[in-house]
Write an enzyme that holds these catalytic residues in place. Structure first.
Site, PDB file in Angstrom:
ATOM      1  N   GLY A 302       0.823  -1.201   0.000  1.00 39.54           N
ATOM      2  CA  GLY A 302       0.000   0.000   0.000  1.00 39.54           C
ATOM      3  C   GLY A 302       0.858   1.252   0.000  1.00 39.54           C
ATOM      4  O   GLY A 302       1.952   1.286  -0.582  1.00 39.54           O
ATOM      5  N   SER A 303       0.378   2.292   0.694  1.00 44.01           N
ATOM      6  CA  SER A 303       1.052   3.598   0.631  1.00 44.01           C
ATOM      7  C   SER A 303       2.422   3.627   1.287  1.00 44.01           C
ATOM      8  O   SER A 303       3.161   4.600   1.131  1.00 44.01           O
ATOM      9  CB  SER A 303       0.164   4.660   1.265  1.00 44.01           C
ATOM     10  N   THR A 304       2.792   2.589   2.026  1.00 47.30           N
ATOM     11  CA  THR A 304       4.140   2.578   2.594  1.00 47.30           C
ATOM     12  C   THR A 304       5.203   2.492   1.512  1.00 47.30           C
ATOM     13  O   THR A 304       6.390   2.701   1.788  1.00 47.30           O
ATOM     14  CB  THR A 304       4.318   1.414   3.586  1.00 47.30           C
ATOM     15  N   LYS A 306       5.251   4.535  -1.089  1.00 48.35           N
ATOM     16  CA  LYS A 306       5.363   5.853  -1.739  1.00 48.35           C
ATOM     17  C   LYS A 306       6.698   6.551  -1.516  1.00 48.35           C
ATOM     18  O   LYS A 306       7.191   7.237  -2.419  1.00 48.35           O
ATOM     19  CB  LYS A 306       4.192   6.747  -1.314  1.00 48.35           C
ATOM     20  N   ASP A 594      -5.720   2.763  -0.018  1.00 49.12           N
ATOM     21  CA  ASP A 594      -5.130   2.589  -1.336  1.00 49.12           C
ATOM     22  C   ASP A 594      -6.043   1.750  -2.216  1.00 49.12           C
ATOM     23  O   ASP A 594      -6.414   0.624  -1.874  1.00 49.12           O
ATOM     24  CB  ASP A 594      -3.759   1.916  -1.205  1.00 49.12           C
TER      25      ASP A 594
END
Length: 603
Positions: A302-304, A306, A594
């Site tokens: 997921g957003s980790t 980015k 996400d």
């Protein structure tokens, strides 16, 4: 007719004399033949077949027996024992001899905890053997009670049994040994050759009951196992265990993991999973609870992910932390039959704003402007798609498609953490690499073992990424105030991803994560918390995993005497200040979930 002549007694004696001599001669001959036979037999036994009979005698009297050795002790980094070997006694028997004393079977059976009839049947089925175990690894006191019964053919053999003082807290890291004291899982298996040592051998004389009456010679000297000192800090491990357990139970989650690394060395300071098991009592434990999920299970991050996208963006030269601005529109971005969503209409965001607000649209649009090879190489440079080479048995490599096969939609999806999967350790090591000025260390479980660190990205870019992630925990960021540690600056990123299911992605099952670095101004620790499928309360990574990160890392910083870097301030200043209304309020932003890369899978 002539009259019969009568013989005198004297004449009869003279007539019988030759007969007595013959008998004596016959007896003498028999004895001579017997003597010759005995001499021949003795010659055969002592000369012709001496070796055969000597071996037969030795087999009944001489024995070469093992000399048990203690397995090496495993210590934590502060010298606290984590795995020790304690002496035990195994009871063995010669079945035939024991059965010859059947009257003693009831007492023997009671002493070893067996039914007398079952013991008799067990021995009868093995009556042709000379050695069978009756009870393995008994405490010495209990074994002595058995031996004191004096049952012929029953003996004791000294061995060692592994004991784990921390029980389930260290279970997944240490693993366990089998009944013969050989490592089966975890570090017990990884370092089995080092820890096990080599048993010795000696030649002894035993009496007919199997008791050793004399030691003859040492055949091979025993080599005790060697000790090992791990990088694990038992204090931090206990803290992580308690917080993870409490959160999983409160949120009714399926499972969870936490990994904490020393960013300067790659040493694993703590690694905890839930559910767990007790290595001191394996019988009856669920095999699935024995998995070290931080090493063997993979998740879509997921957003980790980015910050690693932004590492590629900054490396490209097209972006800086403050610009150019990216238009995220009204929160919906339709691209190639797929809708990418944000929870709010953020409008124009800087790269730092994209991280702080966890904008999927912003991340996707940045990815579309990057060279595919650069983005792929950056992800791989941080270790995604490859094993960390920690040496831990069963470590998963994760998955990342070769960059040459990425299309534009795949790049967009990979930008916010779908289309690849990672282990919690891989993710933690990626954040540790950013924290240590872009230098990657191989994760290690052994104290003082730092293997060939490698520069992954420019130190300037690494420092910029840390400051960009500080914005996440500032007012207006998705991690504020859930990932805020008093008096310490925190750089981190949350992630909430739909879980993959057969044929697509689940609408209601999530993987909730938080990854972070502390202290932000001079990083010392990097950590990742993953909670799998929380059912009660929130499922957002910042709200579920963020508080675990805060409680564990706050305690770890104090245990390690790491000085505060943010005394008296609510947050550390960074490039986010003054931009896009993201400061000046302590009200948190609702975190983005996400989007799953299939239509209809998002809430």
């Amino acid at each position: 007719m002539k009259p019969r002549q009568r013989t005198s007694p004297t004449a009869r004696r003279h007539a019988a004399a030759p007969s007595s001599r013959r008998r004596m001669l016959v007896m003498g001959g028999v004895l001579a033949v017997a003597s010759l036979a005995l001499a021949a037999r003795a010659f055969d036994m002592q000369v012709v077949r001496k070796d055969f009979y000597q071996n037969q005698a030795d087999a009944r009297i001489l024995r070469e027996v093992p000399i048990a050795v203690s397995r090496g002790t495993i210590f934590d980094r502060n010298g606290e024992p984590l795995a020790v070997s304690t002496p035990v006694v195994s009871i063995w028997a010669n079945p035939a001899e024991v059965l010859d004393n059947e009257d003693k079977l009831p007492a023997l059976a009671k002493a070893i905890g067996m039914d007398a009839d079952a013991l008799k049947q067990y021995l009868a089925q093995r009556s042709e053997r000379e050695f069978v175990y009756l009870k393995r690894q008994m405490p010495p006191d209990a074994a002595q009670v058995v031996l004191d019964l004096g049952v012929p053919g029953v003996n004791g053999q000294r061995e060692f049994r592994r004991f784990y003082p921390s029980g389930p807290v260290m279970a997944h890291v240490l693993g366990f040994t089998n009944i013969d004291d050989h490592g089966q899982e975890g570090l017990e298996l990884a370092f089995d050759d080092w820890l096990a040592g080599k048993e010795g051998r000696k030649r002894v004389i035993r009496d007919r009951q199997g008791h050793v009456v004399e030691d003859l010679e040492l055949v091979r000297a025993p080599q005790p196992g060697r000790d090992i000192t791990l990088s694990i800090d038992r204090r931090i491990q206990f803290l992580a265990y308690n917080e993870l357990k409490n959160t999983i139970q409160q949120s009714d989650a399926d499972s969870g993991s936490i990994v904490i690394l020393d960013v300067r060395t790659g040493e694993v300071l703590a690694m905890v999973n839930w559910p767990t098991y007790n290595p001191n009592a394996l019988r009856g434990s669920d095999p699935s609870s024995r998995r070290n999920r931080a090493m063997t299970d993979v998740v879509e991050p997921g957003s980790t992910i980015k910050p690693f996208l932004m590492a590629a963006a900054l490396s490209s030269g097209k972006y800086t932390p403050t610009g150019p601005m990216v238009d995220t529109g009204n929160g919906n971005f339709y691209y190639i039959s797929h809708t990418i969503r944000d929870t709010h209409a953020y409008g124009l965001l800087s790269p730092t704003g994209i991280i702080a607000k966890s904008s999927n649209i912003g991340a996707a649009k940045v990815a579309m402007t990057l060279d595919t090879g650069l983005m792929s190489d950056t992800y791989r440079a941080f270790g995604f798609g490859n094993s960390t080479n920690s040496g831990f048995p069963g470590e998963a490599s994760g998955y990342l498609k070769p960059g040459k096969s990425w299309g534009m939609l795949e790049k967009a999806i990979l930008a916010y953490g779908y289309g690849l999967n990672v282990t919690p350790l891989q993710l933690a090591n990626g954040y540790a690499t950013i924290a240590d000025n872009g230098v990657m260390h191989l994760p290690t479980f052994v104290k003082g073992s730092d293997n060939e660190p490698k520069q992954i990205i420019d130190p300037k870019i690494a420092n910029e990424l840390v400051q960009m992630m500080v914005a996440v925990t500032q007012p207006g960021g998705t991690g504020a105030p859930y990932a805020w540690i008093p008096n310490y600056g925190v750089a981190g990123k949350s992630g909430t991803a739909h879980k993959a299911t057969a044929g697509g992605y689940s609408k209601n099952n999530y993987s909730s994560a938080f990854a972070g670095i502390v202290p932000a101004s001079s990083p010392r620790l990097a950590a990742v918390v993953v909670i799998d499928n929380p059912r009660k309360g929130s499922y957002y990574g910042a709200l579920v995993s963020g508080p675990v990160f805060v409680k564990v890392l706050d305690g770890a910083l104090r245990l390690l005497d790491v000085p505060p870097d943010n005394i008296g301030r609510w947050y550390v200043g960074g490039p986010l200040q003054g931009q896009n209304g993201l400061t000046g309020t302590k009200q948190p932003t609702v975190e983005t979930v996400d989007d799953a890369p299939v239509e209809g899978a998002t809430p």
